[in-house]
Structure formats: C-alpha cells, structure tokens
Scaffold this motif. Sequence first.
Motif, short mmCIF file in Angstrom:
data_model
loop_
_atom_site.label_atom_id
_atom_site.label_comp_id
_atom_site.label_asym_id
_atom_site.label_seq_id
_atom_site.Cartn_x
_atom_site.Cartn_y
_atom_site.Cartn_z
N GLN A 198 0.22 -1.24 -8.85
CA GLN A 198 1.29 -1.34 -7.94
C GLN A 198 2.54 -2.14 -8.65
N LYS A 201 10.36 -3.88 -1.96
CA LYS A 201 9.66 -2.47 -2.12
C LYS A 201 8.42 -2.65 -2.92
N GLU A 226 5.22 0.03 -4.46
CA GLU A 226 5.05 1.36 -4.71
C GLU A 226 3.63 1.54 -5.65
N TYR A 263 0.83 3.37 -7.98
CA TYR A 263 0.93 4.47 -8.80
C TYR A 263 -0.51 4.79 -9.34
N LEU A 272 3.18 8.67 -8.00
CA LEU A 272 3.48 7.88 -7.17
C LEU A 272 2.62 8.03 -5.95
N ALA A 292 3.85 4.05 -0.90
CA ALA A 292 5.33 3.26 -0.95
C ALA A 292 5.85 2.70 0.40
N ARG A 302 5.82 6.73 2.09
CA ARG A 302 4.58 7.59 1.49
C ARG A 302 5.00 8.97 1.72
N ALA A 326 5.21 10.65 -1.79
CA ALA A 326 4.18 10.43 -2.73
C ALA A 326 3.25 11.71 -2.73
#
Length: 463
Positions: free
Chosen positions: A406, A416, A418, A420, A426, A429, A446, A449
């Motif tokens: 993350q 923010k 995110e 991964y 991604l 999020a 999201r 993503a």
Amino acid sequence: MRPFRLLLIFALFGVSYAVHAQNQTYKEPKFHTEWSKPSLYPDRIVLNFGQNPSSEVNVTWRTNTEIKTAYAEIALATAAPRFWKNGKTIQAKTELLDARKVEDAEVMAHYHSAEFIGLLPDTTYAYRVGDGERWSEWFQFRTASDQPDQKFSFLYVGDAQNYILELWSRLIREGFRTAPDARFFVHAGDLINRAHREQEWHEWFTAGGFIHSMIPSFPTPGNHEYRAKNKGEAEAKQRSLSVQWRPQFTLPLNGPKGLEETVYYMDYQDVRVISLDSNRDHEIQAKWLEKILASNPKKWTIITYHHPFFSASSGRDNEELRNLWKPIFDKYRVDLALQGHDHAYARGRVAPGENVLDGVNVKDLTGTVYVVSVSGGKMYNLGEEEEWSDKGGQRDRVAENTQLFQVITVEGNRLKFESYTAIGELYDAFELVKGENDLNQFIELRVNAVPEKNNSNTIPYRD
C-alpha cells in the motif's frame, strides 16, 4: 516463416509450459546455516526514525563479536563525490546478543547503533557504517519537512512471514519501484514466522536489501514475533519477544515502561503514527494511548497493530481487543488503522461516531478506516461480510490469494490510500478529506482498480 505459423508455435509452447507448470511440486530452497552468520563486515543495516523525523534518524547494523568498536559517518549529501569531507564520525553503541542457547537463534553477535540528531529538515543526508577499516557503501535518506502540509508518501505492508526471501522480496521491491520517494515503511507485524529464527531474519533483511538502509522502517510486532525461548518457557506456556527485535531496531523510547520499542510513536509532519503491541498488556496500552491522543497536536492519526478489530478471515475475531481499544479510536477520531494477521485483504470503515455535531450532514463522512493486508506468500480464505457488519463496520473491498503493498500519500487536508498487487496493478484506492470539526469526507476510488481477486479467478493456493 509466416506470422500465423509463428503464432501457432508460440501457442503450442505456451500450452506445453502451462501443463508442465501445473504438474510441478514446489520445492523450497535450502540455506546452509553459515549463510546467516555475522562476519567482520556490517550487515542488516536498517534505518528507523526517532520521535521527530525532521531532525532524528537512527541506524542499526550487525557484525560478529570481533568488532568491538564501530562508527557511523554522516554528511550532507551533494552531487560532488567528496561530500564526505564535510561529514562527521559518531561512535556507535555496541550491544551483545548472546542467543546461543535460544532455539532457532543459536547465534552470538554485536549489534551497533548510532543516533543522528540535530539534522536539518527536508534534507538529504548520506551515511555509512563500519569499524574504521571495513565500511558499508554510502546510503542516502531524507528527513521530514518542518512544513506540516508538505506532501509525502509512505508504504505499508501486512505479514511478510513466510517464503520471505523467495516471494516477499518481489513485493517489497515492487513497492519501492512504485513509490521510490516513500519516506518510511510501516510493517504491521509478523515480519517473520518463528520469532527467534536467524535464517528468517536474514531472509527479511536480504529481501529488503538497500531499501531497509534508505527508507526507515516503522515495525510493530505480530504474534509470530513472540515465541518461547527455551524448554522452560514452553512448558510454562510463556512467549518472549524475538531476541533480535530490540537489538536490531532503534525505535523511539516513548512508550509505556516495559513495552519500549514495541509501543511507540513518531510525529511525521502533520501525522502522528503510532505502533501498538496487540499481543500483550492491552489495558496498559489503552491508558497510554488515551494520554497521547488527548494531547495530540497533529491533523492526522494513523495507528498500526497486528490483530484486526474487524477480521478478514473467519474464526479470527479479536472481540476483547476491539471492545477495549475501539472506543478510544472513536473518541479521538483515529483516521486510519493498518493491520495484518489474517493473510487476506479487507478494507472498510465505521460511522463518524456519536459525537458528530447536530446539523452536520453525515452522508459520505467516515470514522476510522480499517485495513487488513498481506504481503507474503501465505494465504487464508476470506470470511463473510458479517465479520464486519455484525460488529458495526462496513466492508468495502476485499481480496484473497493476492500479495499486496500500500502507498499512502498525505498532503494538507487530503490523505490518499492506494493498494497495489505484487505486479504493480492498482487494486484499491480511496481518499479522505479533512473537514471542519476533524470530520473526514470519504471518496471511493476503487472504480479505477482491477477487478476483485479471489480463489476462483487466481492460481489455486492449495492443490
């Protein structure tokens, strides 16, 4: 050769490889015990911030016991190769770890640590460590800014624990590639599997390599960092913190007495980042947490601990811990909780709390956002959504059988988040926007993503 014939050949090879791969039995690599033994040369070099990261950075490393005096050299980094001429030398503190009688450890080593204090904010420094003759390479790090609203990012991972050198290495390195300017690394427990095992600690340091030496670590202990040291402890059903933990990390000493370097905090710009030890002494920590949150001057509060309040997997509820600590989180509006333990991914949130002012529209507002994540190669099945909803939470995004890291970015009134995958996709999020009365607006991201990953659409974890 015509293009369609090339495609046919590649396709045939692809089918052949796929069939072969499905029939393979995984073989773990074997490591000789000599591989993880200390030597005359510095190894396991790791950075940690002090309580005030704009001016305090600590470095720790290991040698064998022949090295009785060690040093760290530090200088302002410049593009000129002889930047070191303006540096200074600090004699390190040296601590003996004699774990020859501890099962799995069976090692004796010197751990050396140096505290770099009085540093300039938002400045790149270079340092190296050694004994005056044998030196490491020069590494670089950057201090925090003294401007609270300046943008920065950090990385967060759940359990590395298993297949550390084999599989966690790709994850942490992909994290570094995705966020090379990350300022620190939160490790939410279970860094290894067997608390005192030298080989596993060596794998953890080897997997991270120079990343540990350039990006300060902010670790919290998991249940696998606790294990009986000897037969007596095992018979008494006692567990001790990894014998390597305190020698190999130099963390802020601002936690409750007896819990130093497992319960602590740092103030990074406008964020108070707190480590709690969810394995022990919960009530002592509750009193300490109430105190440091009541006097918290920072805009954002992020807490990391190992055992989740809202579990990602079935049968792993931590009701007592949740009932004790969550009311404190609610009272002081903790923004983000970073957890591990469940070897799956789950992200959700709770309502803003009962102390929301009258007349405030609570639509799209949120209380604490809770995340459970896993970075290593060991996976569990997801639990039902009721694991959250029956306990007052709302689960928004999940994954199973997926290694994740993350990236969390803070800039002024915005945070923010995110997540991964290990190949840089991604996966999740969202954004928090700090408003009046410290209430957070929640923005779901999201939609950008990749689709949800679960046991039905990923390579089976168990045959």
